[in-house]
Design an enzyme around this catalytic site. Structure first.
Site, PDB file in Angstrom:
ATOM      1  N   ASP A  23      33.476 -34.264  24.796  1.00 39.98           N
ATOM      2  CA  ASP A  23      33.578 -32.758  24.613  1.00 39.98           C
ATOM      3  C   ASP A  23      33.727 -32.551  23.037  1.00 39.98           C
ATOM      4  O   ASP A  23      33.850 -33.510  22.398  1.00 39.98           O
ATOM      5  CB  ASP A  23      34.632 -32.329  25.381  1.00 39.98           C
ATOM      6  N   HIS A  39      43.247 -32.795  34.043  1.00 38.17           N
ATOM      7  CA  HIS A  39      41.844 -32.756  33.575  1.00 38.17           C
ATOM      8  C   HIS A  39      41.271 -33.682  33.061  1.00 38.17           C
ATOM      9  O   HIS A  39      41.952 -34.643  32.385  1.00 38.17           O
ATOM     10  CB  HIS A  39      41.856 -31.534  32.867  1.00 38.17           C
ATOM     11  N   GLU A  45      38.840 -28.432  33.358  1.00 37.46           N
ATOM     12  CA  GLU A  45      40.195 -27.762  33.662  1.00 37.46           C
ATOM     13  C   GLU A  45      40.289 -27.558  35.264  1.00 37.46           C
ATOM     14  O   GLU A  45      39.420 -27.684  35.763  1.00 37.46           O
ATOM     15  CB  GLU A  45      40.422 -26.452  33.167  1.00 37.46           C
TER      16      GLU A  45
END
Lengths: 434, 390
Positions: free
Chosen positions: B72, B143, B148
């Site tokens: 990410d 997570h 999430e």
């Protein structure tokens, strides 16, 4: 995405080393480019240009400092900048020799200093001392680099002449006076980077001359001066940003008349910060605690300078020196230089900047980063070269000194110059002991 | 699922790092067949990265033919911002090792078209042959990556809004000013992680204990996205002693015992040989979308257009086709040791229990049985053997 240049990109990674960053030594890598001669923003090089270093050099935990800057150097290795030769190409040759030797001491750039001399001498030599970045290519093999000349005179106070020849000292009231002495063409920052003058000699000095020089980006330094605190403060307010070899050739601190030193405590008006100041930490010019007091008064302003003469690096003996209208002899006895016939007056130093750094560490207890800052970031800031010299930040010139701290065999904690890099190229490496 | 428990964070990190090094070496990657590694950021993997760097410097492993994909990246902060994950990876791993910058993939949080960036990322993973090992961390809310609570377990790489808790937690890295914390990120999806041939999650510290409990002992649940690992054929969680605080003693003992048994049998935690090298046709996660002629896709390419098949085909059909239920069994007893103890039919040879009273489900892993038959059948079968020997 760009193309990977795995070979011949000229990038070297220095690793396993402590980098001087501000007031700290930080374990980090440093990427330097011999192509651009600058320090590389490694993360951007990796992600944007897909570059990996050509070479990786493990420095075994040693310190990497920006290259040292000597802001007051009269000469070294037998050559004095205040010299006129019939064939000035020999003068250039002497400078080239000096640059190659000087770089091996860790000094990668310097401000060649010409003492109080005749107008004829200034006009002959100054063009040869101009900032090398203005003219030549950024050639690592040339060694140390001039940042432009420092003219230490002749607009000095005869009462504080030191060893300067009083016969050539002058008083200036206008820029024309300066131009007539130095040559109008030389009064640019690429040639004359810095002028030491005594501000009390004429009211015009503070009123018009200092602002005029500042507007030309020429640094004004107070020195060889009998200025009072008030006169010095006025000069600083007018644009003087430096004090030439603080304590030497000026009135000492008196508690009711603090003199030039008093400026380190700040100006009465607080209109601008206190100036930078040069300190000759050779162990001869100043008592150790004097250095410590000055440092504590204004730590961010302290610039270590050698004020070295051409006998730096030479054996003891008797050496000629052109001093204004006279030819004098300087006697070198150990580290002490005196003028023959006036042997109570010190005639510059014969020290190396690395020795001043080591002395400073011992005398002040300020730590290695602060001491190195006094020969890198602080002089760079004083000379208006922040971000270009005296720092390991990306984009700065890749002038480096690799220092070992402490030799267990010799039981010393002194810093020693192991390697010197100029424009991203290693130009000196100390021979390893057999 | 394998659950590896070590006394402290250092030992757990060392286990995971050694495991990764072992996997890379077994794989013996070459330029045409690189080892593809998925990488996380955050505090959990720091120890692993440090040890990987040490091992690289000691000459134990080379990253020359390793391709990486990061999980990410924040949106809307400069790439070289001190808190960007580009900076994190550069600082903690890439600058220390011999990885080829062309082999490094991190989502561009400043891409003009975030959606296209994410699709290109998925395509780049496919073009690289899929991810061989995805290393993961875990948040306190369970997570994985920026998936999430409530994220679809079938999610793929996409822009994602950050939960308020995450923004709050991350504000400590942004001058404790919540307004400076990015509110959006690009992240791989849960399914992107699940597509990897193997997933290794590192879970450290007591604060992660409730999440670990939910993900290991609870059911598969989108509120604890790491729990999706329960459906992965080759998932391993490496944790320290503090992280297992919320687990049942039984669970901890079970996973410790099977690790011990596996080791005593010389299996360790190794994978089936095909997965170890990917030299033959991979049986799992074979790409549906052919990458022929599109091998030059690059995550930064401005001319990229996403393959139409991903959009046009119904997601469920796509996933079903691309990710067939694996039929291959590990040679290690560890992966499916729970199910392997479940009996398919009557095994009793004793005389005491009539067949119509046999349990439907059979034994639990600890040898106990359902309901009233608990502790009964094993003894009876043993007795039967004894009797026959007598």
């Amino acid at each position: 995405m760009g193309s990977t240049t795995k070979t011949g990109n000229g990038i070297t990674k220095l690793t396993n080393c402590r980098l001087l960053r501000g007031d700290e030594l930080v374990w980090d890598d440093l990427w330097v480019s011999s192509t651009t001669g600058r320090i590389v923003q490694s993360q951007a090089a990796f992600y944007d240009d897909l570059i990996v270093p050509n070479d990786v050099i493990d420095l075994g935990g040693r310190i990497v400092s920006p290259g040292f800057i000597d802001s007051q150097l009269n000469g070294a290795f037998g050559f004095n900048f205040s010299t006129v030769l019939d064939d000035m190409s020999l003068y250039d040759q002497s400078i080239r020799d000096l640059n190659k030797k000087l770089v091996q001491t860790g000094v990668t750039s310097y401000v060649p200093t010409v003492t109080s001399q005749t107008s004829a001498l200034y006009q002959r030599v100054l063009p040869h001392l101009a900032s090398s970045s203005a003219s030549s290519s950024r050639d690592a093999s040339s060694g140390a680099e001039s940042l432009g000349a420092h003219v230490e005179g002749p607009f000095l106070n005869p009462l504080r002449n030191g060893v300067h020849n009083v016969a050539v000292l002058r008083r200036a009231t206008s820029l024309a006076d300066l131009e007539s002495v130095y040559g109008a063409a030389n009064l640019t920052p690429s040639t004359i980077k810095m002028i030491t003058l005594a501000p009390e000699l004429s009211p015009e000095t503070t009123k018009t001359l200092i602002p005029a020089l500042r507007s030309r980006d020429i640094i004004v330094s107070i020195g060889h001066s009998n200025a009072t605190y008030e006169e010095a403060s006025a000069a600083v307010s007018a644009g003087a940003t430096m004090i030439t070899h603080l304590f030497n050739a000026m009135a000492p601190l008196h508690h009711r008349n603090p003199g030039i030193f008093g400026v380190l405590g700040g100006l009465p008006s607080h209109s601008c910060p206190p100036p930078y100041f040069g300190i000759i930490a050779d162990g001869i010019h100043l008592h150790p605690t004097t250095t410590k007091i000055a440092f504590n008064a204004h730590p961010d302003g302290l610039v270590l300078v050698t004020d070295a003469m051409h006998m730096a690096g030479l054996p003891d003996g008797r050496y000629p020196w052109r001093n204004g209208t006279d030819d004098n002899w300087i006697l070198k006895r150990g580290a002490v230089l005196v003028l023959e016939g006036r042997e109570t007056t010190i005639a510059g130093s014969s020290t190396l900047l690395i020795n001043c750094v080591n002395n400073f560490v011992k005398w002040t207890g300020a730590g290695v980063p602060r001491a190195l800052g006094a020969v890198t970031a602080t002089p760079a800031a004083m000379l208006g070269l922040s971000g270009k010299k005296g720092t390991l930040e990306p984009g700065a010139d890749a002038d480096l000194v690799v220092l070992s701290d402490g030799d267990e065999e010799n039981g010393t904690t002194d810093l020693a110059v192991d390697e010197v890099w100029k424009f991203g190229v290693r130009v000196f490496q100390k021979r390893k002991k057999a | 699922m394998r659950l590896i428990i070590r006394d402290d964070a250092e030992a757990a990190s060392a286990y995971a790092a050694n495991y990764i090094v072992q996997r890379i070496k077994e794989f013996a990657p070459i330029p045409s067949n690189p080892f593809v590694l998925g990488l996380p950021t955050g505090s959990s993997p720091l120890g692993i990265y440090r040890i990987l760097v040490d091992k690289f410097k000691a000459g134990e492993v080379s990253f020359e033919n390793v391709v990486t994909f990061n999980m990410d990246e924040y949106m809307g902060i400069p790439r070289d911002h001190p808190q960007s994950y580009h900076t994190f990876m550069w600082h903690h791993l890439f600058r220390h090792i011999n990885i080829n910058p062309q082999n490094v993939h991190i989502l561009n949080g400043n891409a003009p078209d975030a959606e296209a960036e994410c699709l290109a990322y998925e395509s780049a993973i496919l073009a690289a042959g899929g991810i061989d090992l995805f290393l993961a961390g875990i948040g306190e809310d369970g997570h994985i990556a920026f998936n999430e609570p409530g994220s679809s377990l079938a999610s793929r790489t996409r822009p994602k809004t950050l939960a308020y808790d995450t923004v709050l937690a991350n504000s400590r890295f942004f001058d404790s000013d919540i307004d400076k914390v990015p509110r959006m990120a690009l992240t791989v999806g849960v399914q992107t992680v699940m597509d990897a041939r193997e997933v290794v999650a590192i879970v450290l510290g007591a604060r992660k204990a409730p999440a670990l409990q939910k993900c290991v002992e609870g059911g598969v649940n989108h509120m604890w996205t790491l729990s999706a690992l329960q459906l992965h054929p080759h998932a391993m969680i490496v944790c320290d002693d503090d992280a297992v605080l919320e687990l049942q003693v039984k669970t901890v003992k079970y996973f410790k015992s099977i690790e011990q048994v596996a080791r005593s049998q010389g299996f360790e935690q190794s994978l089936p040989s095909k997965l170890r090298t990917r030299n033959t046709n991979p049986s799992i996660n074979e790409p549906l979308v052919t990458t022929n002629g599109t091998a030059n896709w690059s995550t930064n390419s401005s001319t990229y257009t996403p393959p139409p098949t991903i959009h046009d085909a119904p997601q469920s059909a796509l996933l079903a086709a691309r990710y067939p239920i694996p039929v291959e069994r590990s040679k290690s007893p560890v992966f499916d040791s729970m199910s392997s103890r479940i009996q398919d039919g009557p095994v009793f040879v004793g005389v005491m229990t009539p067949p119509d009273e046999l349990p439907d489900q059979g034994y639990h892993s600890d040898g106990s049985m359902n309901g009233s038959l608990k502790g009964h059948t094993n003894e009876s079968s043993e007795r039967a053997v004894e009797n026959s020997n007598a």
